[in-house]
Design a protein around this motif. Structure first.
Motif, PDB file in Angstrom:
ATOM      1  N   ARG A   1       0.841  -1.214   0.000  1.00  0.00           N
ATOM      2  CA  ARG A   1       0.000   0.000   0.000  1.00  0.00           C
ATOM      3  C   ARG A   1       0.871   1.257   0.000  1.00  0.00           C
ATOM      4  NH1 ARG A   1      -3.582  -2.766   3.755  1.00  0.00           N
ATOM      5  NH2 ARG A   1      -2.537  -1.623   5.413  1.00  0.00           N
ATOM      6  N   HIS A   2       1.970   1.227   0.716  1.00  0.00           N
ATOM      7  CA  HIS A   2       2.890   2.365   0.722  1.00  0.00           C
ATOM      8  C   HIS A   2       3.394   2.642  -0.702  1.00  0.00           C
ATOM      9  CE1 HIS A   2       6.082   5.071   2.013  1.00  0.00           C
ATOM     10  NE2 HIS A   2       6.880   4.391   1.204  1.00  0.00           N
ATOM     11  N   LEU A   3       3.816   1.583  -1.391  1.00  0.00           N
ATOM     12  CA  LEU A   3       4.298   1.741  -2.770  1.00  0.00           C
ATOM     13  C   LEU A   3       3.193   2.273  -3.678  1.00  0.00           C
ATOM     14  CD1 LEU A   3       6.390  -1.542  -3.054  1.00  0.00           C
ATOM     15  CD2 LEU A   3       7.279   0.793  -2.899  1.00  0.00           C
ATOM     16  N   GLN A   4       1.978   1.794  -3.484  1.00  0.00           N
ATOM     17  CA  GLN A   4       0.858   2.273  -4.298  1.00  0.00           C
ATOM     18  C   GLN A   4       0.576   3.743  -4.029  1.00  0.00           C
ATOM     19  OE1 GLN A   4      -1.832  -0.847  -3.004  1.00  0.00           O
ATOM     20  NE2 GLN A   4      -1.816  -1.758  -5.061  1.00  0.00           N
ATOM     21  N   ARG A   5       0.654   4.171  -2.775  1.00  0.00           N
ATOM     22  CA  ARG A   5       0.458   5.593  -2.444  1.00  0.00           C
ATOM     23  C   ARG A   5       1.528   6.464  -3.096  1.00  0.00           C
ATOM     24  NH1 ARG A   5      -0.638   3.552   2.626  1.00  0.00           N
ATOM     25  NH2 ARG A   5       1.416   4.123   3.395  1.00  0.00           N
ATOM     26  N   LYS A   6       2.701   5.881  -3.305  1.00  0.00           N
ATOM     27  CA  LYS A   6       3.795   6.611  -3.954  1.00  0.00           C
ATOM     28  C   LYS A   6       3.713   6.499  -5.480  1.00  0.00           C
ATOM     29  CE  LYS A   6       6.002   8.007  -0.294  1.00  0.00           C
ATOM     30  NZ  LYS A   6       6.405   9.382  -0.072  1.00  0.00           N
TER      31      LYS A   6
ATOM     32  N   GLU B   1       5.225  -2.589 -12.874  1.00  0.00           N
ATOM     33  CA  GLU B   1       6.484  -3.337 -12.863  1.00  0.00           C
ATOM     34  C   GLU B   1       7.140  -3.275 -11.485  1.00  0.00           C
ATOM     35  OE1 GLU B   1      10.603  -2.282 -14.585  1.00  0.00           O
ATOM     36  OE2 GLU B   1       9.621  -3.454 -16.177  1.00  0.00           O
ATOM     37  N   CYS B   2       7.078  -2.125 -10.857  1.00  0.00           N
ATOM     38  CA  CYS B   2       7.641  -1.981  -9.511  1.00  0.00           C
ATOM     39  C   CYS B   2       6.885  -2.864  -8.525  1.00  0.00           C
ATOM     40  CB  CYS B   2       7.588  -0.518  -9.074  1.00  0.00           C
ATOM     41  SG  CYS B   2       8.197  -0.243  -7.403  1.00  0.00           S
ATOM     42  N   LEU B   3       5.567  -2.889  -8.624  1.00  0.00           N
ATOM     43  CA  LEU B   3       4.770  -3.721  -7.723  1.00  0.00           C
ATOM     44  C   LEU B   3       5.045  -5.204  -7.958  1.00  0.00           C
ATOM     45  CD1 LEU B   3       1.425  -1.736  -7.819  1.00  0.00           C
ATOM     46  CD2 LEU B   3       3.132  -1.760  -5.983  1.00  0.00           C
ATOM     47  N   ASP B   4       5.220  -5.580  -9.221  1.00  0.00           N
ATOM     48  CA  ASP B   4       5.577  -6.974  -9.530  1.00  0.00           C
ATOM     49  C   ASP B   4       6.943  -7.323  -8.945  1.00  0.00           C
ATOM     50  OD1 ASP B   4       3.194  -7.244 -10.928  1.00  0.00           O
ATOM     51  OD2 ASP B   4       4.142  -7.034 -12.904  1.00  0.00           O
ATOM     52  N   THR B   5       7.876  -6.394  -9.059  1.00  0.00           N
ATOM     53  CA  THR B   5       9.216  -6.595  -8.501  1.00  0.00           C
ATOM     54  C   THR B   5       9.142  -6.726  -6.987  1.00  0.00           C
ATOM     55  OG1 THR B   5      10.250  -5.415 -10.336  1.00  0.00           O
ATOM     56  CG2 THR B   5      11.519  -5.577  -8.293  1.00  0.00           C
ATOM     57  N   PHE B   6       8.341  -5.887  -6.361  1.00  0.00           N
ATOM     58  CA  PHE B   6       8.160  -5.987  -4.912  1.00  0.00           C
ATOM     59  C   PHE B   6       7.661  -7.376  -4.537  1.00  0.00           C
ATOM     60  CE2 PHE B   6       4.847  -5.901  -1.576  1.00  0.00           C
ATOM     61  CZ  PHE B   6       5.688  -5.850  -0.482  1.00  0.00           C
ATOM     62  N   GLU B   7       6.680  -7.897  -5.270  1.00  0.00           N
ATOM     63  CA  GLU B   7       6.126  -9.221  -4.976  1.00  0.00           C
ATOM     64  C   GLU B   7       7.210 -10.298  -5.050  1.00  0.00           C
ATOM     65  OE1 GLU B   7       3.236  -9.878  -3.727  1.00  0.00           O
ATOM     66  OE2 GLU B   7       2.406  -7.865  -3.985  1.00  0.00           O
TER      67      GLU B   7
END
Length: 83
Positions: free
Chosen positions: A49-54, A59-65
């Motif tokens: 959620r922090h990354l989404q707020r930013k 691709e970044c969210l996939d990398t985070f996963e």
């Protein structure tokens, strides 16, 4: 170790999507959420959620996963060795 520490130690100097994420996390050092070592429950969603707020891209969210899975796997393995 925290997810933040894991990313900085393992990916900071890479020219990869994981390296990009680690560099973004380091730039945001003061504000990036940090779980306690070996505390996974709830932290995955909190960091996502922090990354989404930013406004992180898909691709970044996939990398985070991918990195989160790697982090949990490594931490659980490390914990099992210390028992």
């Amino acid at each position: 170790m925290t997810f933040y520490t894991f990313m900085i130690r393992n990916h900071l100097n890479e020219d990869t999507p994981a390296g990009d994420l680690a560099q973004d996390m380091r730039r945001e050092k003061e504000d990036f959420p940090r779980n306690r070592p070996c505390k996974f429950d709830g932290w995955h969603e909190l960091i996502r959620r922090h990354l989404q707020r930013k406004n992180a891209c898909d691709e970044c969210l996939d990398t985070f996963e991918e990195c989160w899975k790697e982090y949990v796997r490594c931490e659980k393995k490390r914990l099992n060795r210390s028992l």
